[in-house]
Design a protein around this motif. Structure first.
Motif, PDB file in Angstrom:
ATOM      1  N   ARG A  37      -9.058  -0.524   0.492  1.00 12.68           N
ATOM      2  CA  ARG A  37      -8.622  -0.520  -0.903  1.00 12.68           C
ATOM      3  C   ARG A  37      -7.706  -1.709  -1.137  1.00 12.68           C
ATOM      4  NH1 ARG A  37      -8.836   4.885   0.448  1.00 12.68           N
ATOM      5  NH2 ARG A  37      -9.948   6.232  -1.018  1.00 12.68           N
ATOM      6  N   THR A  38      -7.969  -2.430  -2.172  1.00 12.38           N
ATOM      7  CA  THR A  38      -7.103  -3.553  -2.505  1.00 12.38           C
ATOM      8  C   THR A  38      -5.834  -3.048  -3.179  1.00 12.38           C
ATOM      9  OG1 THR A  38      -8.037  -3.867  -4.712  1.00 12.38           O
ATOM     10  CG2 THR A  38      -9.165  -4.945  -2.862  1.00 12.38           C
ATOM     11  N   GLU A  62     -11.412   9.668   3.412  1.00 13.22           N
ATOM     12  CA  GLU A  62     -10.753   8.787   2.466  1.00 13.22           C
ATOM     13  C   GLU A  62     -10.220   7.514   3.108  1.00 13.22           C
ATOM     14  OE1 GLU A  62     -10.432   9.066  -0.816  1.00 13.22           O
ATOM     15  OE2 GLU A  62     -11.558  10.935  -0.929  1.00 13.22           O
ATOM     16  N   PRO A  99      -4.327   6.009  -0.167  1.00 18.25           N
ATOM     17  CA  PRO A  99      -4.974   5.521   1.065  1.00 18.25           C
ATOM     18  C   PRO A  99      -4.115   5.785   2.283  1.00 18.25           C
ATOM     19  CG  PRO A  99      -4.075   3.700  -0.213  1.00 18.25           C
ATOM     20  CD  PRO A  99      -3.942   4.924  -1.068  1.00 18.25           C
ATOM     21  N   GLN A 118       0.826  -1.206   0.000  1.00 22.09           N
ATOM     22  CA  GLN A 118       0.000   0.000   0.000  1.00 22.09           C
ATOM     23  C   GLN A 118       0.856   1.250   0.000  1.00 22.09           C
ATOM     24  OE1 GLN A 118      -3.069   0.275   2.837  1.00 22.09           O
ATOM     25  NE2 GLN A 118      -3.882  -1.780   2.476  1.00 22.09           N
ATOM     26  N   ARG A 126      -5.812   6.033  -9.514  1.00 22.21           N
ATOM     27  CA  ARG A 126      -6.542   5.435  -8.395  1.00 22.21           C
ATOM     28  C   ARG A 126      -7.927   6.054  -8.242  1.00 22.21           C
ATOM     29  NH1 ARG A 126      -3.928   7.419  -4.327  1.00 22.21           N
ATOM     30  NH2 ARG A 126      -2.080   8.284  -5.307  1.00 22.21           N
ATOM     31  N   GLY A 185      -6.383  -1.147  -6.193  1.00 24.54           N
ATOM     32  CA  GLY A 185      -7.095   0.122  -6.089  1.00 24.54           C
ATOM     33  C   GLY A 185      -8.596  -0.026  -5.968  1.00 24.54           C
ATOM     34  N   GLU A 186      -9.112  -1.256  -5.905  1.00 27.74           N
ATOM     35  CA  GLU A 186     -10.548  -1.469  -5.804  1.00 27.74           C
ATOM     36  C   GLU A 186     -11.010  -1.204  -4.375  1.00 27.74           C
ATOM     37  OE1 GLU A 186     -13.859  -5.032  -6.505  1.00 27.74           O
ATOM     38  OE2 GLU A 186     -11.701  -5.450  -6.663  1.00 27.74           O
ATOM     39  N   LEU A 187     -12.176  -0.586  -4.240  1.00 26.19           N
ATOM     40  CA  LEU A 187     -12.767  -0.328  -2.937  1.00 26.19           C
ATOM     41  C   LEU A 187     -13.723  -1.458  -2.595  1.00 26.19           C
ATOM     42  CD1 LEU A 187     -13.603   3.486  -3.307  1.00 26.19           C
ATOM     43  CD2 LEU A 187     -11.509   2.414  -2.482  1.00 26.19           C
TER      44      LEU A 187
END
Length: 961
Positions: A480-481, A534, A109, A91, A103, A484-486
């Motif tokens: 967030r993976t 965020e 993040p 990360q 992103r 970049g996926e939430l």
């Protein structure tokens, strides 16, 4: 017993450590400017390099450079990735090297754990201060935006909120619907079972019972709530909504528990004093937490030398210092507004043992600041501030990184002593977010989470067995993976289920904040809507307000289930029926606002609420500021009154005068518009001055009207306008056969004017009042009130005299404010009130050319019984039932002042408010109270006006009337 241990390693003991956030976030939280420190050469080079290259090769080189610099033997501040152990490496590298546009346009993040330890909950970014759009003024003086049209179904908990609070609650209801958040009831569970297994008392009962005692005025001590939690509580954005609402419904007992100074370098100051810079701070969340010293307050503030802290204590009458009594300890000097009040010695009686201790002091009335100054080495834990009167006190203690395990670190004896000292009616436990985080990272187990919550519930129940307790679930969160996926974070639902079960087993109530927020995925929706930070963990201010709103309404629904209304009549808020009752008035205001040279006349008839002028002066100020000022309007004859000073009006009676009123006279008779007449003997003089000391305005013209009685066979009075004698009246074509109301009109120039009347020798004079209007467009609002009167009083006055005078005022809108005195009549004839009031409205509308009408109901009215307890006025329920129907039948709009005050028992709360809003007689309001009520009326009136402007053209518009 020693606190349980878990996988958690506390953060280092460095004091006032900043939460993990960007400098801009912290500056926004503090409300202060922030100058970022200069970047090192390594940072600058790296950032320039990243800006110039976005290819895969560049990313690879950048990652290598970042790793190399971070692992090299260089100062920590030069490292692009300080302390690689701070969090997941992937990360950090992703946040450093991938542009925000890659992103989804969002900032990198935030780390999921504390900067100092991979095993410690982060010191989270707290919600920022409310932005300007989050809170509006109580009175709109410009174009007003009407409240959103949201179904406010009875029973969801919106009852008993004053108009400004209700308007904000309706906005939050609209937000709730947009976000698919839910009204979730509190699960009361059972705290005390009978031998047969049935429940004798549920988990909320002690708290609801205490609130009921406040409501019935049988309680003489405050109802205290102690709310413990994590960073969501530390921000006080959820709990401040709950605190404000409870205090509005049941009265305020004061601010409650406050820290000595802010226990972290970010967040709000609202739940602390403002301390000097030298305080040493140790918290239960730190690595070397203050063992054997601190209870549930969670933070120790130590001074080795002189330190101080200041509190705003306006409205407070009692303060209590929480401290550690220990051998060889120093003292604390308490001062009020710079004057010494009391010195507290913090030295304990034991030579070896330290223990939680308390010192209670009285604060002088009118005090503004309380200062604590230390001498020698002392350890303080906080201060409580209370009004010394019945009401709700809502203590909040939120620890950044707080968990059930963290609160179990508290020294058991101190925990017990501090909790018992507060004598809470309810303890709320709001943790779980950090437990869910650790579970999602496989750093704890659900069994450990269960054991820790079980022990915390048990400790609370054992220490204050007579108090209610309530457990709240954690809210939803997201992550967030690496791609970049939430996605929703694992653990929130699991921890919530555990907390529900442990609350049930421990005899505590439970509120499912997770489901109320919207369940799994809610955090992602809230982020998209701007309600979430965020970090996907902490709500922003508006999101926190929504959570507080939902919890408050859940509490109110629980109370309503067990406490029936004392006046079982629906009392709706807002301006009702305005769309059909006031189209002509609104059209004239619209045309005036568009620039047409129109006069809009409003005449308010009523009792003392109107006669005091405080209400009408405030409403007049709002309307004239927006639509223009066409003059002060009518002023009754009478004695000098300080109530007129704010409007720059002065009255004076010189000589022998008798001021008579219709309330104390037989039915009939000729009276002025307010039911008053001033009768002077020969030589007596009366003066009424308008716009006293106003700036000169020579170009301004207008007219000054004098209302008086002409009596047969008497000489005309001597009249002076602005010191100039007026010529004698021309003889009437026919001699007067009976006393007659006469209105004499005099042209004037300028803003300030004075009318003087002198009774001629050999005869007296009867003056009813005077009115000033300017020849300019705008609003004229007459306040025509007689203290103690009812609608029956106005009915009994000579109809011809009233009708002719009222017609001369040319009102477009008649406002009737009766009902408060009718509510005090034990033998009120409700049917007679309906019949006579309806007939009166019909008659006066006809006399004024079918002016539109608006009825206002009673304010809340209470009276004291033989035990000095406040009870409802005998006919309050009847009046609240009758007047809305009278308004509907007469084609009038209706507005309830009682609902705007907050409904049932609002007068009791207004009496206990600071500043005081309700008069000690239980009937009238203070000047501040009338002004607040006027603000609510103006808001509702202008909101209805704005809504009307959006509708289709009315017949009045199309025919040009």
């Amino acid at each position: 017993m020693p606190p349980p241990t878990g996988p958690l390693r506390p953060p280092p003991s460095r004091q006032d450590r900043s939460p993990v956030r960007s400098p801009d976030d912290e500056a926004a939280l503090d409300g202060e400017s922030f100058d970022p420190p200069p970047k090192s050469q390594s940072h600058v080079a790296l950032l320039d390099f990243l800006k110039a290259r976005t290819t895969g090769l560049t990313l690879t080189l950048t990652v290598a450079l970042a790793l190399g610099l971070s692992l090299a033997p260089i100062p920590e501040s030069w490292r692009p990735l300080p302390s690689l152990q701070q969090g997941p490496l992937g990360q950090k590298l992703l946040a450093l090297v991938v542009p925000a546009s890659f992103r989804g346009g969002r900032p990198a993040p935030l780390p999921e754990v504390d900067a100092a330890s991979p095993d410690t909950p982060k010191s989270p970014a707290l919600p920022e201060e409310d932005s300007p759009e989050d809170a509006g003024p109580e009175v709109a003086t410009g174009p007003a935006t009407p409240p959103p049209a949201v179904p406010t179904t009875p029973g969801i908990g919106l009852e008993e909120l004053s108009a400004p609070t209700l308007a904000r609650a309706v906005e939050l209801e609209a937000l709730r619907e947009r976000m698919s958040a839910q009204h979730v009831d509190i699960e009361p569970n059972c705290r005390k079972a009978r031998a047969d297994g049935t429940c004798e008392e549920d988990g909320l009962a002690p708290f609801l019972r205490a609130l009921g005692e406040l409501r019935s005025d049988t309680r003489r001590s405050p109802v205290r709530v102690v709310h413990l939690g994590d960073s969501l509580v530390a921000s006080d954005y959820i709990t401040d909504v709950v605190r404000d609402r409870l205090q509005e419904r049941f009265g305020s007992g004061g601010k409650g528990f406050l820290f000595i100074t802010r226990p972290a370098s970010a967040g709000r100051w609202t739940r602390s004093g403002r301390g000097s810079d030298g305080w040493e701070i140790a918290r239960l969340v730190d690595t070397k937490w203050p063992r054997d010293r601190v209870g549930w307050t969670g933070v120790a503030f130590t001074a080795s030398g002189p330190q101080n802290t200041k509190y705003d204590v306006e409205g407070s009458r009692v303060a209590e210092l929480f401290f550690l009594a220990q051998p060889a300890s120093g003292s604390v000097q308490l001062s009020v507004d710079g004057r010494p009040l009391q010195r507290v010695q913090t030295r304990g009686f034991s030579k070896t043992k330290s223990e939680a201790a308390f010192a209670r002091v009285s604060i002088p009335e009118g005090a503004k600041t309380l200062t604590l100054t230390t001498s020698g080495k002392v350890e303080l834990h906080g201060v409580t501030l209370e009004t010394g009167t019945p009401g709700v006190i809502y203590d909040t203690v939120g620890l950044l990184g707080g968990m059930a395990e963290v609160y179990l670190r508290a020294q058991p004896a101190a925990f017990r002593a501090q909790l018992r000292q507060r004598k809470p009616a309810m303890v709320v436990l709001m943790v779980g977010g950090n437990e869910a985080f650790f579970y999602s990272r496989d750093r704890t187990t659900l069994d450990e989470v269960r054991a820790q919550m079980k022990e915390l519930v048990s400790r609370v129940r054992a220490n204050v067995p007579d108090a209610a307790c309530l457990v709240m679930s954690p809210i939803d969160a997201g992550v967030r993976t690496m791609g970049g996926e939430l996605v929703p974070r694992r653990g929130s639902k699991e921890v919530s289920d555990i907390f529900r079960e442990e609350a049930r087993l421990g005899g505590c109530a439970f509120w499912d904040a997770y489901s109320a927020m919207g369940g799994e995925g809610a955090a992602l929706r809230w982020l998209e809507a701007g309600l979430m930070l965020e970090d996907l963990v902490h709500p922003r201010a508006k999101g926190s307000d929504l959570l507080g709103h939902l919890f408050d309404l859940a509490l109110q629904r629980s109370f309503a289930k067990t406490h029936a209304p004392l006046v079982p009549v629906r009392d709706d808020s807002g301006l009702q029926g305005a769309d059909t009752a006031l189209p002509k008035t609104f059209d004239r205001l619209r045309r005036r606002e568009a620039g047409e040279a129109l006069r809009v006349g409003i005449a308010q008839l009523g009792a003392s609420h109107t006669a005091s002028h405080y209400f009408t002066d405030a409403v007049r100020g709002v309307l004239t500021q927006r639509f223009g000022d066409a003059g002060r309007g009518f002023i009754a004859a009478g004695k000098a009154s300080p109530r007129l000073e704010n409007a720059r009006v002065a009255r004076e009676l010189v000589g022998d005068w008798k001021v008579e009123d219709a309330l104390e006279s037989a039915p009939g008779g000729l009276w002025g518009l307010t039911g008053i007449r001033a009768v002077g003997t020969p030589g007596a003089k009366l003066r009424i001055e308008f716009c006293k000391d106003c700036p000169e305005a020579k170009a301004l013209s207008g007219r000054l009207d004098l209302y008086a009685l002409d009596v047969p066979d008497t000489a005309a009075p001597e009249i002076r306008i602005d010191g100039e004698a007026m010529p004698p009246d021309a003889p009437l074509p026919e001699p007067l056969a009976a006393p007659t109301v006469r209105i004499r009109s005099f042209p004037v120039t300028g803003a300030s004017h004075r009318v003087e009347v002198e009774a001629p020798s050999g005869s007296g004079v009867t003056v009813l009042g005077a009115a000033l209007e300017y020849d300019r467009p705008g609003v004229v609002m007459d306040a025509l009130g007689l203290p103690g009167s009812t609608a029956f009083t106005l009915r009994n006055m000579d109809a011809g005299a009233v009708d002719s005078q009222l017609a001369s005022r040319r009102p477009d809108l008649l406002v009737f404010w009766y009902g408060t005195n009718e509510a005090g009549l034990a033998d009120l004839d409700a049917a007679g009130l309906t019949r006579d009031y309806s007939a009166l409205i019909t008659r006066l509308r006809k006399a004024t050319g079918n002016a539109e009408c608006l009825l206002m109901g009673p304010t809340d009215r209470l009276q004291q019984d033989a035990n000095a307890r406040w009870t409802e006025a005998p006919a309050l329920g009847s009046v609240l039932s009758v007047l809305p129907q009278v308004a509907r039948d007469a084609g009038c709009a209706y507005w309830s002042p009682r609902a705007a005050m907050g409904g049932e028992r609002a007068m009791l709360r207004w009496q206990r408010a600071r500043p005081v809003l309700g008069h000690a007689d239980g009937v009238h309001l203070t000047p501040e109270g009338y002004e607040r009520l006027a603000a609510s009326f103006a808001r509702d009136f202008l909101a209805a006006y704005e809504q009307h402007k959006k509708g289709p053209p009315t017949a009045a518009r199309m025919d040009g009337n």
